[in-house]
Design a protein around this motif. Structure first.
Motif, PDB file in Angstrom:
ATOM      1  N   THR A  19      -8.646   5.673  12.799  1.00  0.00           N
ATOM      2  CA  THR A  19      -8.402   4.294  12.789  1.00  0.00           C
ATOM      3  C   THR A  19      -7.373   3.684  13.714  1.00  0.00           C
ATOM      4  N   TYR A  20      -7.918   3.805  15.089  1.00  0.00           N
ATOM      5  CA  TYR A  20      -7.046   3.628  16.359  1.00  0.00           C
ATOM      6  C   TYR A  20      -6.377   2.057  16.286  1.00  0.00           C
ATOM      7  N   PRO A  21      -5.334   1.937  16.463  1.00  0.00           N
ATOM      8  CA  PRO A  21      -4.340   2.896  17.237  1.00  0.00           C
ATOM      9  C   PRO A  21      -3.623   3.589  16.253  1.00  0.00           C
ATOM     10  N   TYR A  22      -3.665   3.263  14.797  1.00  0.00           N
ATOM     11  CA  TYR A  22      -2.793   3.898  13.802  1.00  0.00           C
ATOM     12  C   TYR A  22      -3.554   5.505  13.790  1.00  0.00           C
ATOM     13  N   VAL A  23      -3.435   6.361  14.792  1.00  0.00           N
ATOM     14  CA  VAL A  23      -3.758   7.657  14.769  1.00  0.00           C
ATOM     15  C   VAL A  23      -2.720   8.544  15.409  1.00  0.00           C
ATOM     16  N   THR A  24      -3.029   9.791  15.414  1.00  0.00           N
ATOM     17  CA  THR A  24      -2.106  10.510  16.377  1.00  0.00           C
ATOM     18  C   THR A  24      -2.804  10.796  17.645  1.00  0.00           C
ATOM     19  N   SER A  25      -2.151  11.532  18.422  1.00  0.00           N
ATOM     20  CA  SER A  25      -2.982  11.603  19.957  1.00  0.00           C
ATOM     21  C   SER A  25      -3.826  12.707  20.412  1.00  0.00           C
ATOM     22  N   SER A  26      -4.406  13.386  19.318  1.00  0.00           N
ATOM     23  CA  SER A  26      -4.881  14.463  19.712  1.00  0.00           C
ATOM     24  C   SER A  26      -6.410  14.369  19.117  1.00  0.00           C
ATOM     25  N   VAL A  72      -0.003   8.550   5.312  1.00  0.00           N
ATOM     26  CA  VAL A  72       1.298   8.544   5.624  1.00  0.00           C
ATOM     27  C   VAL A  72       1.469   7.497   6.815  1.00  0.00           C
ATOM     28  N   GLY A  73       2.328   6.679   7.029  1.00  0.00           N
ATOM     29  CA  GLY A  73       2.498   5.715   7.884  1.00  0.00           C
ATOM     30  C   GLY A  73       1.714   4.655   7.974  1.00  0.00           C
ATOM     31  N   GLY A  74       1.440   3.783   8.963  1.00  0.00           N
ATOM     32  CA  GLY A  74       0.830   2.421   8.812  1.00  0.00           C
ATOM     33  C   GLY A  74      -0.719   2.676   9.010  1.00  0.00           C
ATOM     34  N   GLY A  75      -1.237   1.477   8.892  1.00  0.00           N
ATOM     35  CA  GLY A  75      -2.939   1.276   9.086  1.00  0.00           C
ATOM     36  C   GLY A  75      -3.679   1.010   7.829  1.00  0.00           C
ATOM     37  N   PRO A  76      -4.950   0.968   8.202  1.00  0.00           N
ATOM     38  CA  PRO A  76      -5.699   0.244   7.252  1.00  0.00           C
ATOM     39  C   PRO A  76      -6.137   1.315   6.188  1.00  0.00           C
ATOM     40  N   PHE A  77      -6.125   1.163   5.007  1.00  0.00           N
ATOM     41  CA  PHE A  77      -6.483   2.263   3.740  1.00  0.00           C
ATOM     42  C   PHE A  77      -7.402   1.474   2.713  1.00  0.00           C
ATOM     43  N   PRO A  78      -8.653   1.316   2.595  1.00  0.00           N
ATOM     44  CA  PRO A  78      -9.375   0.476   1.816  1.00  0.00           C
ATOM     45  C   PRO A  78      -9.126   0.577   0.349  1.00  0.00           C
ATOM     46  N   THR A  79      -8.875   1.950   0.068  1.00  0.00           N
ATOM     47  CA  THR A  79      -8.923   2.300  -1.409  1.00  0.00           C
ATOM     48  C   THR A  79      -7.476   2.562  -1.863  1.00  0.00           C
ATOM     49  N   THR A 113      -9.644  13.649  10.077  1.00  0.00           N
ATOM     50  CA  THR A 113     -10.430  12.870  10.837  1.00  0.00           C
ATOM     51  C   THR A 113     -10.127  11.476  11.353  1.00  0.00           C
ATOM     52  N   LEU A 114      -9.591  10.713  10.187  1.00  0.00           N
ATOM     53  CA  LEU A 114      -9.189   9.436  10.409  1.00  0.00           C
ATOM     54  C   LEU A 114      -7.974   9.177  11.288  1.00  0.00           C
ATOM     55  N   LEU A 115      -7.179  10.411  11.901  1.00  0.00           N
ATOM     56  CA  LEU A 115      -6.174  10.256  12.559  1.00  0.00           C
ATOM     57  C   LEU A 115      -6.455  10.874  14.050  1.00  0.00           C
TER      58      LEU A 115
END
Ligand code: GDP
Ligand code: IMO
Ligand code: MG
Length: 438
Positions: free
Chosen positions: A233-240, A272-279, A225-227
């Protein structure tokens, strides 16, 4: 018996492959609807362990017809290799059906993926480098090449020629990379049609006919869901579109055909990869405090949190109920499969994030602004663990130690969706079915 969509509720790797493999026996078709070989889905039966990237994870159940839907992007070389690997394992791929409308990952897509990440430097997304984003980019720009184009050499050549007239100058002048010749691409791609050609079909028609005949379909999501391109968590997502809605657009089946949405939820969270991850419990090398790093390392080692596709060490953190509630809403979850509960047997105390605090404000819902998610301080509820008790042999909810039962119940209440499957180990058998009905 209803048709069901399986979706990841976090940032991927929740255990979708295991659950898909577990319940496929109740369905006539098992269908991938988005993503490509960025996915790595693990299926384990005793000593046999398979890592699947494009093939639906129900492939080991020969009674179900595996389908790769139009929403998937296909690297034909990877698919052929995966089929060969499965045949070597004694698993037949003869029933596989591939949508004629699925888009093809071209060699330049992979080049652009890597080059663009390099360009972004510290702000890179941390993609799997499989050409996924650039392929979906061409699809949206109406410049893509589809599986059906591969079937006609004349059309394919023409499409490759048109594509290269745009891609080559970018490869050369912007990224300083080598251009391609039409022959080079055609010589690599056209031979794949010998294997893949006979499997290509109009999959929307295939699936709608099946539904009319009273057959049941299991839609297997990739990523989480978060990809999702819209809800993640745009732009740290996939493209689908990884969420449940993607099952309809990615296969050509109407949303009314979907009866159940089974969210796969790890008992903690990884990314895996970049982007926010609160916990996130950051590793020492990522700046984590000794306490954080100890929790992160323990989750990583106990959970064997290394990427199935890239082998990268996954970032690990505590369960996040804010995200769980968000995933319940955007997917319309009817059920949850809680996976990897056994991994938490290593802890004295467990934490569950119930809300975030940012700028003096408390958020018990998914914040609108990405910056809030980046700076969010998780507010935790602590629960006692069941350290030292091996739960991997439990086969009913009542078999679980009281503290594990309480943890499951707490999560269920916090996310508002019934937990009807619990994973207590990687093997298909290491599962508690507590209310799931296909
Ligand atoms: P997917 O991408 O969602 O299919 O998940 P992955 O296969 O990438 O990662 C999940 C990993 O956890 C795999 O190695 C699985 O074999 C493993 N796994 C799945 N369910 C469980 C579980 O309940 N307990 C444990 N210990 N491992 C699990
Ligand atoms: P499964 O199906 C975990 C992540 C990448 C990166 C971002 C974009 O196994 O759960 P991409 O290559 O898709 O453009 O990368 O998405 N990512 C995944 N993370 N599991 C996956 O798949 C993933 N597929 C992509 O790490 O952050
Ligand atoms: Mg995975």
């Amino acid at each position: 018996m209803p048709s069901t969509v399986i979706v990841g509720t976090q940032w991927g790797d929740e255990g979708k492959g295991k659950v898909t493999d577990l319940i496929t026996r109740d369905y006539d078709y098992v269908v991938r609807f988005q993503g490509g070989n960025n996915a790595g889905h693990t299926v384990k039966h005793g000593e046999r362990k398979l890592a699947l990237h494009l093939m639906p994870s129900g492939i080991m159940d020969e009674a179900a017809i595996p389908v790769i839907g139009n929403g998937v992007v296909i690297d034909p070389g990877v698919l052929v290799e995966e089929m060969e690997m499965l045949e070597r394992e004694g698993i037949s791929c003869k029933n596989l059906r591939i949508s004629c409308d699925a888009h093809v990952i071209m060699p330049y897509h992979k080049d652009f993926d890597g080059a663009d990440e390099k360009r972004l430097g510290a702000n890179k997304i941390g993609t799997t480098n499989r050409g996924i984003g650039p392929c979906y980019q061409d699809k949206a720009a109406r410049k893509g090449i589809r599986v059906q184009d591969l079937l006609d050499e004349k059309i394919f050549r023409l499409k490759v020629e048109t594509a290269l007239s745009q891609k080559n100058p970018i490869l050369e002048r912007i990224y300083g990379l080598d251009p391609y010749t039409v022959d080079q691409v055609c010589d690599e791609y056209l031979p794949y049609t010998r294997v893949l050609g006979p499997l290509v079909t109009e999959s929307s028609q295939l699936l709608n006919t099946a539904l009319r005949e009273g057959k049941n379909i299991l839609f297997e999501g990739a990523q989480g869901t978060l990809l999702d391109i819209d809800h993640g968590t745009y732009p740290y997502v996939t493209s689908s579109s990884c969420c449940a809605g993607g099952a309809a657009t990615g296969t050509g089946v109407g949303p009314t055909a979907i009866d159940k949405v089974l969210g796969i939820q790890k008992a903690y969270v990884t990314r895996v990869g970049g982007g926010p991850f609160p916990t996130e419990q950051r590793y020492a090398e990522d700046g984590g405090s000794p306490e954080e790093a100890a929790a992160g390392e323990l989750l990583c080692t106990e959970g064997q949190e290394f990427g199935t596709t890239t082998g990268r060490k996954r970032r690990c953190g505590w369960f996040d109920a804010v995200i769980a509630r968000y995933a319940a809403e955007v997917n319309g979850l009817t059920d949850v499969a809680l996976t990897k509960l056994d991994v938490l047997s290593a802890f004295d105390t467990l934490k569950v994030c119930v809300a975030y605090e940012c700028g003096g404000k408390v958020y018990d819902y998914f914040p609108m602004q990405q910056s809030v998610l980046f700076h969010a301080k998780p507010l935790y509820h602590e629960l006692p663990g069941w350290k030292g008790t091996d739960i991997s042999t439990c086969r009913s909810f009542e078999d679980l130690p009281e503290a594990a039962q309480a943890y499951v119940r707490y999560i269920e209440e916090a996310s508002g969706v019934p937990i009807s499957i619990i994973g207590v180990g990687p093997d298909r058998e290491q599962t508690i079915v507590c209310g799931w009905k296909s």
